[in-house]
Design a protein around this motif. Structure first.
Motif: not given
Lengths: 194, 190
Positions: A177, A181, B25, B28, B164-167, B169-170, B173-174, B176-178
């Motif tokens: 993930f 990300g 899917c 998210l 901006k780039g992190m807004r 889905v990224p 995902l982060v 979700a990783g945590l």
């Protein structure tokens, strides 16, 4: 749109994973090493190519109302072919990808291209579209797999680069993930500044 | 005790989303609000339990006796597609409000790999019929648990000022990783 564009759009502009965010399950599930990512990517490319060809050939004979089940049967047949061929010739990779091989059938990319492209276009452009999208998918998976393998075990495609322990977390589920990300954030950044 | 192990394992230890990477899917897609997350969980639980039961019976009484288990993938996906269609029609009649909320995502349950994944997993794990259904329901509950926690966090993230780039889905995902890291705490319990 010419064939070259049909082919290349899958890599960057409309990359199925990094831009369209489709097919996330195999992307996250099998990319613990670069090799697994590449294997999964190529297996999906084969299914995508064959289903795009078949669907663009038979599109005029399928009644509109039952097109979805018909597409799913076509896709499932090719997935079965891949499953059997892989378990015969590449048993080791087949074992590692496991459940995700039969699950290619529910990969949104394959059905998505069937509905959005192959059912509306001729055979030749469908071939280029399928190849481009499939290889774009394979590229994204290999990239993610390489990043995870590099950070997680300091090796690439199975070759140990530095003789030390990596950050194990990146091979474990959370790493998938996190790595994806940040990869997508990076691509977003590139697209906004480009 | 056996059932307890199956339930606990499916919800916490081998959580379908955070550990097995199935059903990402909808995870998210519908996780921006807790309420839609709950509705989706209901739909998935219902479809998963019925689908697993039907595919299990087909496997045991049709595919195995006829020695055509290589048709597993095709048969299972067709059964699931037909079931989802049925649920959609029934839901439209019985609960139009819920149908409105989930309308877009119900057809997507067909391509929710968690459903087909669980159907294949129970065959691989050699569960009997009751174990299979228990496994399917608890897997769906695990999916719901992850989805609702995740939606709760994402609701808060709406207010945060991000690069901006992190807004979108990224960040999702982060998070979700945590979450996945947190669920790793259960590893080895079963």
């Amino acid at each position: 749109m010419n064939n070259m564009q049909n082919f290349t759009k899958g890599f960057f502009k409309e990359n199925p994973v990094l831009v369209q965010l489709l097919g996330m399950c195999p992307t996250l599930g099998v990319t613990s090493t670069a090799m697994n990512g590449l294997g999964m990517g190529l297996a999906t490319t084969f299914v995508l190519l064959m289903s795009n060809i078949s669907i663009s050939l038979v599109k005029n004979f399928i009644p509109d109302k039952v097109r979805m089940p018909a597409y799913i049967v076509i896709i499932a047949s090719f997935v079965t072919v891949v499953d059997l061929v892989m378990s015969g010739y590449l048993p080791e990779l087949h074992e590692k990808l496991g459940l995700f091989i039969p699950l290619i059938v529910v990969n949104c990319i394959v059905l998505g291209r069937a509905e959005a492209f192959a059912s509306k276009n001729g055979v030749v452009s469908s071939i280029f579209d399928g190849l481009g999208m499939g290889l774009g998918f394979a590229m994204a998976l290999t990239m993610l797999g390489s990043v995870r393998e590099l950070i997680g075990s300091l090796s690439l495609f199975g070759f140990k680069l530095i003789d030390a322990d990596g950050i194990l977390l990146f091979i474990l589920p959370p790493g998938a993930f996190l790595a994806l990300g940040f990869l997508i954030a990076f691509i977003n950044h590139l697209r906004k500044t480009a | 005790m056996e059932y307890f192990i199956i339930v606990f394992g499916a919800i916490f230890v081998n959580n379908i989303v955070l550990n097995q990477f199935l059903g990402i899917c909808p995870f998210l897609g519908v996780s921006t609000k807790v309420s839609t997350g709950l509705g989706m969980t209901g739909a998935v639980t219902f479809v998963m339990a019925i689908a697993t039961m039907v595919t299990y019976l087909i496997q045991q009484y049709v595919l195995v006796p006829l020695d055509i288990t290589y048709l597993q993938t095709i048969t299972f996906i067709l059964i699931i597609a037909a079931l989802v269609q049925m649920v959609e029609i029934i839901l439209k009649k019985v609960s139009p409000a819920l149908y409105q909320a989930l309308g877009v995502y119900l057809p997507l349950i067909t391509t929710n790999c968690a459903i087909l994944g669980v159907a294949i997993l129970v065959i691989k794990n050699e569960f009997n019929l009751i174990e299979s259904v228990v496994f399917a329901v608890s897997t769906a509950l695990g999916f719901g648990l992850a989805l609702v926690i995740f939606a709760g966090i994402r609701e808060q993230m709406e207010l945060v000022d991000l690069p901006k780039g992190m807004r979108g889905v990224p960040t999702a995902l982060v998070i979700a990783g945590l979450l996945s890291m947190a669920f790793m705490g259960f590893a080895g319990l079963v």
